[in-house]
Write a protein that holds these residues in place. Structure first.
Motif, PDB file in Angstrom:
ATOM      1  N   TRP A 105       6.177  -2.223  15.162  1.00 29.88           N
ATOM      2  CA  TRP A 105       5.517  -1.076  14.524  1.00 29.88           C
ATOM      3  C   TRP A 105       6.508  -0.242  13.719  1.00 29.88           C
ATOM      4  O   TRP A 105       6.185   0.258  12.640  1.00 29.88           O
ATOM      5  N   ALA A 106       7.734  -0.100  14.218  1.00 35.01           N
ATOM      6  CA  ALA A 106       8.722   0.718  13.529  1.00 35.01           C
ATOM      7  C   ALA A 106       9.511  -0.054  12.479  1.00 35.01           C
ATOM      8  O   ALA A 106      10.151   0.574  11.624  1.00 35.01           O
ATOM      9  N   SER A 107       9.473  -1.384  12.502  1.00 38.94           N
ATOM     10  CA  SER A 107      10.327  -2.182  11.620  1.00 38.94           C
ATOM     11  C   SER A 107       9.607  -2.771  10.419  1.00 38.94           C
ATOM     12  O   SER A 107      10.236  -2.987   9.374  1.00 38.94           O
ATOM     13  N   PHE A 108       8.302  -3.063  10.549  1.00 38.15           N
ATOM     14  CA  PHE A 108       7.638  -3.774   9.457  1.00 38.15           C
ATOM     15  C   PHE A 108       7.568  -2.968   8.160  1.00 38.15           C
ATOM     16  O   PHE A 108       7.516  -3.577   7.072  1.00 38.15           O
ATOM     17  N   PRO A 109       7.555  -1.609   8.165  1.00 43.06           N
ATOM     18  CA  PRO A 109       7.501  -0.905   6.868  1.00 43.06           C
ATOM     19  C   PRO A 109       8.683  -1.227   5.963  1.00 43.06           C
ATOM     20  O   PRO A 109       8.514  -1.354   4.747  1.00 43.06           O
ATOM     21  N   PHE A 110       9.880  -1.352   6.513  1.00 42.58           N
ATOM     22  CA  PHE A 110      11.042  -1.693   5.686  1.00 42.58           C
ATOM     23  C   PHE A 110      10.867  -3.063   5.051  1.00 42.58           C
ATOM     24  O   PHE A 110      11.189  -3.266   3.871  1.00 42.58           O
ATOM     25  N   ILE A 111      10.353  -4.021   5.815  1.00 41.86           N
ATOM     26  CA  ILE A 111      10.106  -5.366   5.272  1.00 41.86           C
ATOM     27  C   ILE A 111       9.049  -5.290   4.173  1.00 41.86           C
ATOM     28  O   ILE A 111       9.195  -5.915   3.110  1.00 41.86           O
ATOM     29  N   ALA A 112       7.988  -4.539   4.409  1.00 40.49           N
ATOM     30  CA  ALA A 112       6.891  -4.451   3.443  1.00 40.49           C
ATOM     31  C   ALA A 112       7.365  -3.856   2.121  1.00 40.49           C
ATOM     32  O   ALA A 112       7.047  -4.379   1.038  1.00 40.49           O
ATOM     33  N   VAL A 113       8.122  -2.777   2.176  1.00 42.58           N
ATOM     34  CA  VAL A 113       8.600  -2.135   0.949  1.00 42.58           C
ATOM     35  C   VAL A 113       9.593  -3.034   0.222  1.00 42.58           C
ATOM     36  O   VAL A 113       9.593  -3.108  -1.017  1.00 42.58           O
ATOM     37  N   SER A 114      10.433  -3.740   0.960  1.00 39.33           N
ATOM     38  CA  SER A 114      11.385  -4.659   0.330  1.00 39.33           C
ATOM     39  C   SER A 114      10.656  -5.813  -0.356  1.00 39.33           C
ATOM     40  O   SER A 114      11.016  -6.215  -1.477  1.00 39.33           O
ATOM     41  N   VAL A 115       9.646  -6.365   0.311  1.00 34.98           N
ATOM     42  CA  VAL A 115       8.858  -7.442  -0.304  1.00 34.98           C
ATOM     43  C   VAL A 115       8.118  -6.928  -1.536  1.00 34.98           C
ATOM     44  O   VAL A 115       8.039  -7.610  -2.566  1.00 34.98           O
ATOM     45  N   LEU A 116       7.580  -5.715  -1.456  1.00 35.66           N
ATOM     46  CA  LEU A 116       6.888  -5.131  -2.603  1.00 35.66           C
ATOM     47  C   LEU A 116       7.835  -4.981  -3.794  1.00 35.66           C
ATOM     48  O   LEU A 116       7.451  -5.276  -4.936  1.00 35.66           O
ATOM     49  N   ALA A 117       9.060  -4.543  -3.550  1.00 36.33           N
ATOM     50  CA  ALA A 117      10.034  -4.420  -4.634  1.00 36.33           C
ATOM     51  C   ALA A 117      10.333  -5.779  -5.256  1.00 36.33           C
ATOM     52  O   ALA A 117      10.480  -5.899  -6.482  1.00 36.33           O
ATOM     53  N   GLY A 118      10.414  -6.830  -4.419  1.00 35.71           N
ATOM     54  CA  GLY A 118      10.630  -8.161  -4.966  1.00 35.71           C
ATOM     55  C   GLY A 118       9.442  -8.666  -5.763  1.00 35.71           C
ATOM     56  O   GLY A 118       9.613  -9.319  -6.804  1.00 35.71           O
ATOM     57  N   LEU A 119       8.227  -8.362  -5.303  1.00 35.84           N
ATOM     58  CA  LEU A 119       7.033  -8.799  -6.034  1.00 35.84           C
ATOM     59  C   LEU A 119       6.939  -8.146  -7.402  1.00 35.84           C
ATOM     60  O   LEU A 119       6.440  -8.755  -8.368  1.00 35.84           O
ATOM     61  N   LYS A 120       7.420  -6.914  -7.513  1.00 37.62           N
ATOM     62  CA  LYS A 120       7.376  -6.224  -8.801  1.00 37.62           C
ATOM     63  C   LYS A 120       8.264  -6.901  -9.841  1.00 37.62           C
ATOM     64  O   LYS A 120       8.049  -6.729 -11.044  1.00 37.62           O
ATOM     65  N   SER A 121       9.251  -7.658  -9.382  1.00 37.96           N
ATOM     66  CA  SER A 121      10.174  -8.312 -10.318  1.00 37.96           C
ATOM     67  C   SER A 121       9.688  -9.681 -10.785  1.00 37.96           C
ATOM     68  O   SER A 121      10.302 -10.278 -11.670  1.00 37.96           O
ATOM     69  N   ILE A 122       8.622 -10.206 -10.192  1.00 38.10           N
ATOM     70  CA  ILE A 122       8.098 -11.516 -10.586  1.00 38.10           C
ATOM     71  C   ILE A 122       7.196 -11.348 -11.799  1.00 38.10           C
ATOM     72  O   ILE A 122       6.276 -10.529 -11.784  1.00 38.10           O
ATOM     73  N   PRO A 123       7.405 -12.112 -12.872  1.00 39.22           N
ATOM     74  CA  PRO A 123       6.546 -11.991 -14.067  1.00 39.22           C
ATOM     75  C   PRO A 123       5.079 -12.285 -13.734  1.00 39.22           C
ATOM     76  O   PRO A 123       4.771 -13.269 -13.053  1.00 39.22           O
ATOM     77  N   SER A 124       4.195 -11.455 -14.230  1.00 38.88           N
ATOM     78  CA  SER A 124       2.761 -11.648 -13.970  1.00 38.88           C
ATOM     79  C   SER A 124       2.216 -12.889 -14.657  1.00 38.88           C
ATOM     80  O   SER A 124       1.178 -13.419 -14.254  1.00 38.88           O
TER      81      SER A 124
END
Length: 338
Positions: A210-229
């Motif tokens: 519960w306390a750790s998954f937000p960091f993973i989620a935000v990091s994955v979101l930042a990586g997804l933003k860098s992938i060309p649509s």
């Protein structure tokens, strides 16, 4: 003797000798060569790391070879007795070592897997949401990540309390037939979640994920933003399913991100201490020890055996370094093949 002559700007000849070009490396205003500047800028950070991390690590390793107790830490300390490898021998001969090691490894494997999977799913969800809704969810989940571990453990300990816990109350609201079918019991009143090592680690896994998954989620979101649509649009045109798109596009492009997150999660979950200490009620339940809690107990319980506790901490550090080194080496090999 031949004279050296040069052509002046006006077309005439000059008898002044031609100047040789200097091949010295450029210098900064302070007189330092250009190649020295990056190292000079890194020096303050390296000094801080050495003072706050490397020196305490050296002290811990040195302490693990000595017998350190109250006589060595009081105002007029006595010299610590050198024991050689005796502390490490006692650690490996103790039955509690293998119990603590098993608890540490099993907890880390389960928690790391759940954290990465849950965080990745939430990151994909955030990528699909609108800007306002995504920001709202990010603020909400990061509040859980920013909560201090002690406060997190106290909250979950209250939720799973045997007498006044919300979890027992909620489970009692289920129909008896459903509760009996799923959990094998209908009455949850007074269920002592925090008395048995298995249920203690169940609660600990929930609290840490519960306390750790937000960091993973935000990091994955930042990586997804860098992938060309355009890649996703092409996959959609080709009729690719979401699962296939993730397997063929998202995961390969985010593999460096997942590699870093995996290493960090392993390090964090291997050395969990605060949450387990609070949930297990201190150092009374020895069957629920992991290596961190065992090292603390041996070092600070009466009588304190700080050298023995330091040996346990060194073993835990070596295990984490070996796991990290092996995985990082695999990452480097994969990148070299590419």
């Amino acid at each position: 003797m031949a004279q050296t002559s040069t052509v002046a700007r006006g077309g005439g000849k000059s008898s002044a000798p031609a100047r040789r070009r200097s091949h010295r490396p450029p210098r900064r205003p302070g007189g330092l060569p250009a190649w020295v500047v990056p190292y000079a800028l890194l020096l303050p950070g390296l000094l801080v790391i050495a003072i706050l991390l490397l020196y305490p690590l050296y002290q811990m390793v040195d302490m693990s070879f000595h017998k350190v107790g109250l006589r060595q830490i009081r105002p007029n300390p006595q010299p610590a007795e050198f024991l050689g490898m005796d502390n490490y021998t006692q650690v490996f001969q103790s039955d509690l070592f293998w119990t603590s090691l098993r608890n540490t490894v099993m907890f880390a494997l389960i928690t790391v897997a759940l954290t990465l999977v849950g965080g990745t799913l939430v990151g994909l969800l955030l990528h699909k949401l609108g800007k306002k809704m995504s920001t709202f969810v990010i603020v909400g989940i990061m509040a859980a990540w920013a909560t201090p571990p002690t406060a997190t453990a106290i909250i979950w300990k209250w939720l799973f309390d045997a007498d006044a816990g919300v979890v027992n109350w909620a489970l009692n609201l289920l129909p008896d037939w459903l509760s009996s079918l799923v959990f094998g019991r209908a009455d949850w009143s007074g269920q002592p979640w925090l008395n048995d090592p298995t249920t203690i680690y169940l609660v600990l896994i929930i609290a840490v994920v519960w306390a750790s998954f937000p960091f993973i989620a935000v990091s994955v979101l930042a990586g997804l933003k860098s992938i060309p649509s355009e890649l996703y649009e092409a996959a959609r045109v080709d009729g690719s399913t979401p699962t296939r798109t993730f397997r063929k596009i998202t995961f390969p492009l985010l593999k460096p991100v997942f590699s870093v997150l995996l290493v960090l999660s392993v390090i964090w979950d291997f050395k969990v201490f605060t949450q387990l200490y609070v949930l297990a009620g201190g150092t009374t339940n020895r069957d629920s020890f992991n290596l961190s809690l065992w090292a603390y107990t041996e070092a600070f319980s009466a009588p304190p055996k700080m050298g023995f506790g330091a040996a346990i901490a060194v073993i835990l550090t070596v295990i984490m370094l070996l796991i990290t080194a092996v995985y990082v080496r695999q990452i480097v090999k994969t990148e070299d093949v590419r």
